[in-house]
Design an enzyme around this catalytic site. Sequence first.
Site, short mmCIF file in Angstrom:
data_model
loop_
_atom_site.label_atom_id
_atom_site.label_comp_id
_atom_site.label_asym_id
_atom_site.label_seq_id
_atom_site.Cartn_x
_atom_site.Cartn_y
_atom_site.Cartn_z
N THR A 80 0.86 -1.18 0.00
CA THR A 80 0.00 0.00 0.00
C THR A 80 0.90 1.23 0.00
OG1 THR A 80 -1.84 1.16 1.06
CG2 THR A 80 -0.34 -0.04 2.53
N GLU A 81 0.53 2.22 -0.81
CA GLU A 81 1.41 3.36 -1.11
C GLU A 81 1.84 4.14 0.13
OE1 GLU A 81 -1.11 5.58 -3.73
OE2 GLU A 81 -2.25 6.47 -2.11
N ASN A 82 1.01 4.07 1.20
CA ASN A 82 1.32 4.84 2.39
C ASN A 82 2.33 4.14 3.30
OD1 ASN A 82 -1.01 3.13 2.68
ND2 ASN A 82 -1.24 3.93 4.75
#
Lengths: 222, 218
Positions: free
Chosen positions: B54-56
Site C-alpha cells: 500500500t502506497e502509504n
Amino acid sequence: MIDKRVATLAEAIAPVREGAVVMIGGFGTSGIPFGLIDALAKSGVGGLTIVSNNAGAGEEGISILLRNGQVARVICSYPRTPGSIWFERRYEAGEVELEVVPQGTLAERIRAAGAGLGGFFTPTGYGTRLAEGKETRQIDGRGQVLEMALHADIALIRAEEADRWGNLSFHATARNFNPVMAMAAKHTIVEARHVLEGPMDPGAVVCPGIFVGSVTEYGVRP
Amino acid sequence: MSQKMSALHRLSDNDLARRLAQDIPDGAYVNLGIGMPNKVAGFVPAGREVMYQTENGLLGVGPTPAPGTEDPELIDASKQLVTTIPGASFFEHSMSFAMMRGGHIDIAVLGAYQVAENGDLANWATLDEKHPPAVGGAMDLVVGVPTIYVIMRHTGRDDAVKLMERCTYPLTGLGVVSRVYTDLCVLDVAPEGFRLVELAPGNTLEAVQAVTGAKIHI
C-alpha cells in the site's frame, strides 16, 4: 550541549511566519501532527502554503487552517478525500490555489530538496495534463519530465518517539511523509507521542536528529 | 439497443474479482487500487503467498483487524484499518514510490474510467471542472509497474463506452495497460489493439463488441 526539547506546542510553533511554506506530515488520518496544527491555528498566522498529501477532512487537522482562512495555496496529491469540505469550499470560492502533484513525484520533490538536488527526471506524468509546460527529455527510450525540488520553511512532523537530540521513530503507517519532510524544511518541528529521557537506540532511529529543529511531547493519539 | 443489452450476461463484482485473482501468481508483489481492485485480495487461491503493497508505506497488508485489535495508525491507501502479515515491513513515502517507479512491484490492479486500444489509461479526472482534481499515486504506479491489470465494469453510467479507440478523459499514463478484466470479457492490449482472451459465460463476441468502442480482435 544539544537539547531540542521545547515545553509547549505554542512555543514550538512560534517560528512560523506569515506566508511561510509549511510541510505537514501524514496520510489520511495516520501520522498527522494534530497538536501542532491546532497550535498553528491558534497562532492565527496566515498566507500559508501547505504541502501535504491530502487537504484535510472534517473539522480537524488542515481543515481548521482552511476554515480559518490561513491558507493561500495547497500543494498535494489528493485534496478530494471524503469529508474534505473546507478545502472544497475554499477552492470553489477561489480563495485557495491548488497545485496537484502525483504522489510519488511529491515525495521525491521533497526528498530532492532535503538531499540538495535541483530536481530530477521522472517518467511519471509524461504525456499527461500534469506535465504541461514542463521540460521533457527522452532517457533510456522513455519520455521523462523534469520535476523541481520542493523546499519548505517549516515542516510539522508527527513521531512516535523522540530523544533530546531530535532522533525520531514512527509507529506503523504513521511514518509516511514524515521523515522525508523533516529533511526538506529549514526548520522542522516535531510532536512526539513520547519524548525519551535518554538516547534512542541508534539502530531504531528512522529520522536522524540532524534534520530536526525541535521536539515537544504530545501524547494524544488519533 | 434493449435487445443488445438483454443478450449480455454480466459477472458480479465478486466473480470479476475472483476471475482476476486466478492470474495473481504465488510470490507476487502486488499493489491494489482503491475500490473494486481491493476486492481481489479476498479471492487469491489458497496456497499462494502474495505480498500486497500500500502506497502509504506498508508491504504485507493483511485483512481487516478483529474488533478490539484495531490500530488507528495502521491503514491502507483507502484509509481503511488493516493488519500486517508475517514478513511485512513499514517504510517512508519516497521509498514506497521508489518500489513502484523503480519496477520492484510485479503487478498493479487499478480501476479505470476509460481504457484505449493502445493501452492508454484514464482513471484520475473526468471532464467535470467543478471538482478539484486529485491524482494520488496512479501516475507513478502505471509508469513503474511492468504489469498493469485494469478491473472495471465494461460500460459506464447510461451505458457509456469505456473501452475505446482513444480516451477522451485526461490520461493517467500512455500505453501502460497490459490487460483489462470486465464483467463481460478479458482483453489483452496487443499491438493490433484489444485481443480477446475470453468471454464471460453466456456472452457472444457480437454482443460484447456492440458495447465496445474499439475493435475486439480474435
